[in-house]
Design an enzyme around this catalytic site. Structure first.
Site, PDB file in Angstrom:
ATOM      1  N   GLY A  89       0.864  -1.181   0.195  1.00  0.00           N
ATOM      2  CA  GLY A  89      -0.380  -0.120  -0.078  1.00  0.00           C
ATOM      3  C   GLY A  89       0.943   1.263   0.310  1.00  0.00           C
ATOM      4  O   GLY A  89       2.209   1.389   0.078  1.00  0.00           O
ATOM      5  N   GLY A  91       2.856   4.162   1.333  1.00  0.00           N
ATOM      6  CA  GLY A  91       2.985   3.986   2.883  1.00  0.00           C
ATOM      7  C   GLY A  91       3.184   5.175   2.801  1.00  0.00           C
ATOM      8  O   GLY A  91       3.494   6.274   4.300  1.00  0.00           O
ATOM      9  N   LYS A 107       4.020  12.366  -2.095  1.00  0.00           N
ATOM     10  CA  LYS A 107       5.093  11.512  -1.903  1.00  0.00           C
ATOM     11  C   LYS A 107       5.848  12.360  -1.072  1.00  0.00           C
ATOM     12  O   LYS A 107       6.338  13.228  -1.333  1.00  0.00           O
ATOM     13  CB  LYS A 107       6.194  11.382  -3.365  1.00  0.00           C
ATOM     14  CG  LYS A 107       6.028   9.815  -2.999  1.00  0.00           C
ATOM     15  CD  LYS A 107       7.092   8.927  -4.071  1.00  0.00           C
ATOM     16  CE  LYS A 107       8.229   7.965  -3.569  1.00  0.00           C
ATOM     17  NZ  LYS A 107       9.007   7.561  -4.954  1.00  0.00           N
ATOM     18  N   GLY A 120       7.292   7.219   6.530  1.00  0.00           N
ATOM     19  CA  GLY A 120       6.143   8.065   5.565  1.00  0.00           C
ATOM     20  C   GLY A 120       6.826   9.729   4.952  1.00  0.00           C
ATOM     21  O   GLY A 120       6.574   9.786   3.839  1.00  0.00           O
ATOM     22  N   ARG A 177      -2.142  -0.151  -9.487  1.00  0.00           N
ATOM     23  CA  ARG A 177      -0.054  -1.300 -10.195  1.00  0.00           C
ATOM     24  C   ARG A 177      -1.229  -2.738  -9.521  1.00  0.00           C
ATOM     25  O   ARG A 177      -2.132  -3.011  -9.387  1.00  0.00           O
ATOM     26  CB  ARG A 177       0.710  -1.710  -8.827  1.00  0.00           C
ATOM     27  CG  ARG A 177       0.546   0.324  -8.436  1.00  0.00           C
ATOM     28  CD  ARG A 177       1.171   0.863  -6.867  1.00  0.00           C
ATOM     29  NE  ARG A 177       0.932   2.240  -6.278  1.00  0.00           N
ATOM     30  CZ  ARG A 177       2.224   2.501  -6.827  1.00  0.00           C
ATOM     31  NH1 ARG A 177       3.092   1.893  -6.849  1.00  0.00           N
ATOM     32  NH2 ARG A 177       2.172   3.524  -6.836  1.00  0.00           N
ATOM     33  N   ASP A 246       4.353  -4.774  -7.029  1.00  0.00           N
ATOM     34  CA  ASP A 246       3.953  -3.023  -6.740  1.00  0.00           C
ATOM     35  C   ASP A 246       3.824  -1.983  -7.403  1.00  0.00           C
ATOM     36  O   ASP A 246       3.627  -0.884  -7.753  1.00  0.00           O
ATOM     37  CB  ASP A 246       3.936  -3.740  -5.265  1.00  0.00           C
ATOM     38  CG  ASP A 246       5.547  -2.939  -4.754  1.00  0.00           C
ATOM     39  OD1 ASP A 246       5.930  -4.529  -5.298  1.00  0.00           O
ATOM     40  OD2 ASP A 246       6.156  -1.936  -4.413  1.00  0.00           O
TER      41      ASP A 246
END
Ligand code: AMP
Ligand code: MG
Length: 478
Positions: A89, A91, A107, A120, A177, A246
């Site tokens: 997932g 993160g 991001k 994070g 993805r 992913d």
């Protein structure tokens, strides 16, 4: 449009709640703008006069109150280096909504339910790499996610050392993805799997929505797109470095820029990621890994369609890849029609380049200007004999061309870039940025957008990578 006029859309939130987790960005302290991408601003209808405002920095920092703001992280699984991880997932990427069908993600905007032990955050060097490289891939005509802006801050983030925390606002027509499908298949959540497939079709392959065989056709499109993407990476000399499922886009885009590299001296076994000890994701393995990853996706789609039918579709991958790759390679060496011997001529070329340690990008750019005088090409390698022998075969093959040498040169200069953003160049930008000088980020950004032009002032970056910086490996830490 002014920032306060934006209304965000959130189509992903119409999916079942297992697909995401609502989470707010955790802002960076004292953020400031490092660079903004005007082209993306115009795709998002954001006025360029907005880009140097304080509100814009707040927007990228995830704290500007916007109409429709409903942020979330996406859930996915994935095969990492061949091993299945049932839950990964986002993160550290937080989705803040969609404008003009472009999904925006911050991001480095803090922890989410999927952060596991991570903080994070993203550090400045990795953000600069992603910001510049995604634009460079776009400039080269390769499908990719892109970015609107990059901010720095006074936030300190610990990796091997304390580093500057940063956020890239990245945008993409899809963030789904292969691993997103694997998550639901593994959990046997087949209703959600079907909803996700319908969503991905409407987002990336809307022409299939009303087809009876839509799931099989969807897989066929992903196979085709992935084959085309792999062909583009190989032709331009791009090594992604972390081709986990992913990190594979259902829309066939280059996503998740980590320890990637462009080739310096040609080496088909080059591994850019230093944690990849076995070379699973080496340059030469990428097309085969593309197929391996499609097989993982195929298994995830099996609850929706008969496996045999999916498998039949996957069997086309090798041919699709070879056709796409050969088309690009013929263009790169300036052949205007195909002949059965072209594969051998191209393999012969790669054997020659590998043996001579010739810079991949510089070779093709120099070849574009080849008019029979071999001096410039011969000077690229250590020895003359192997290159001379290949050029003998090439000269013979050029006789089958119907266009002139002058036309060949024009065409080749449009497919063989003068500049690619090699890691040593990105490192120069990062080193300067660490000292508060963001000018090289700006220079590389300009080159990235227009890699086929001369940019005389940046000539040195078009030459072979300086020896001490060649074919190095990068750490995954970012
Ligand atoms: P990547 O190798 O960047 O594709 O990341 C693999 C997984 O690790 C993804 O689920 C990321 O969201 C997660 N991840 C990577 N770095 C961090 C971080 N600093 N904090 C939280 N999650 C992270
Ligand atoms: Mg990733």
């Amino acid at each position: 449009m002014k920032l306060n006029e934006i209304t965000l859309d959130n189509p992903y939130l119409s999916l079942p709640s297992e697909c995401y987790d609502r989470v707010k960005p955790s802002p960076l302290n004292k953020p400031f703008l490092i660079h903004a991408n005007r082209n993306i601003a115009s795709i998002l209808d954001i006025g360029t006069d907005q880009l140097d405002t304080e509100e814009f920095v707040s927007f990228v920092n995830g704290v500007l109150p916007l109409s429709g703001f409903d942020s979330f992280a996406m859930c996915y699984a994935g095969h990492q280096f061949g091993h299945f991880v049932p839950r990964l997932g986002d993160g550290r990427a937080i989705n803040i909504g969609t404008i003009n069908r472009q999904h925006m993600q911050l991001k480095g905007a803090g922890q989410t339910k999927y952060s596991r032990s991570g903080d994070g955050r993203a550090v400045l060097r990795s953000s600069i790499r992603e910001y510049l490289m995604s634009e460079a891939m776009h400039g080269l005509g390769i499908e990719t996610t892109r970015a609107l802006a990059i901010i720095g801050s006074e936030h300190k983030v610990f990796r091997e050392l304390w580093e500057m925390g940063s956020v890239v606002l990245r945008v993409s027509p899809s963030w789904v993805r292969f691993g997103t499908f694997e998550y639901f298949a593994h959990k046997k959540l087949y209703k959600e799997l079907e909803a996700l497939a319908d969503y991905a079709i409407s987002e990336s392959y809307p022409h299939l929505q009303d087809k009876q065989d839509k799931y099989i056709l969807f897989f066929a499109e992903v196979v085709k797109k992935t084959a085309a993407l792999m062909a583009n990476w190989q032709a331009v000399g791009f090594n992604h470095g972390v081709m986990n499922t992913d990190n594979m886009s259902i829309a066939g885009l280059t996503i998740d820029y980590g320890p990637f590299a462009f080739l310096d001296a040609y080496d088909s076994g080059y591994i850019c990621n230093h944690t990849d000890r076995g070379g699973r994701y080496s340059f030469g393995n990428q097309p085969a890994v593309g197929e391996w990853n499609l097989r993982a996706l195929m298994m995830a789609l099996a609850p929706l369609v008969k496996l045999e039918r999916l498998n039949e579709v996957l069997e086309d991958y090798a041919q699709l890849y070879t056709d796409a790759y050969m088309k690009l390679m013929r263009e790169k060496i300036g052949l205007d029609k195909s002949s059965n011997d072209d594969i051998s001529l191209i393999e012969y070329l790669f054997g020659t380049l590998q043996g001579l340690a010739v810079d991949y990008t510089e070779f093709f750019r120099t070849l574009s200007k080849y008019d029979g005088d071999r001096k410039n090409l011969l000077s690229l390698g250590l020895y003359h004999k192997p290159m001379n022998e290949w050029l003998d075969s090439y000269d013979e093959r050029l006789e089958l061309n119907s266009y002139t040498q002058a036309q060949r040169k024009i065409n080749m200069l449009q497919i063989n870039p003068k500049y690619v953003l090699k890691n040593y160049m990105l490192q120069e930008a990062i080193d300067a940025a660490d000292n508060g000088d963001y000018s090289i980020v700006g220079q590389l950004f300009d080159i990235a957008q227009d890699p086929y032009s001369e940019h005389k002032e940046h000539e040195r970056w078009s030459k072979a990578t300086p020896e001490q910086h060649r074919n190095q490996k990068l750490s995954c830490s970012s």
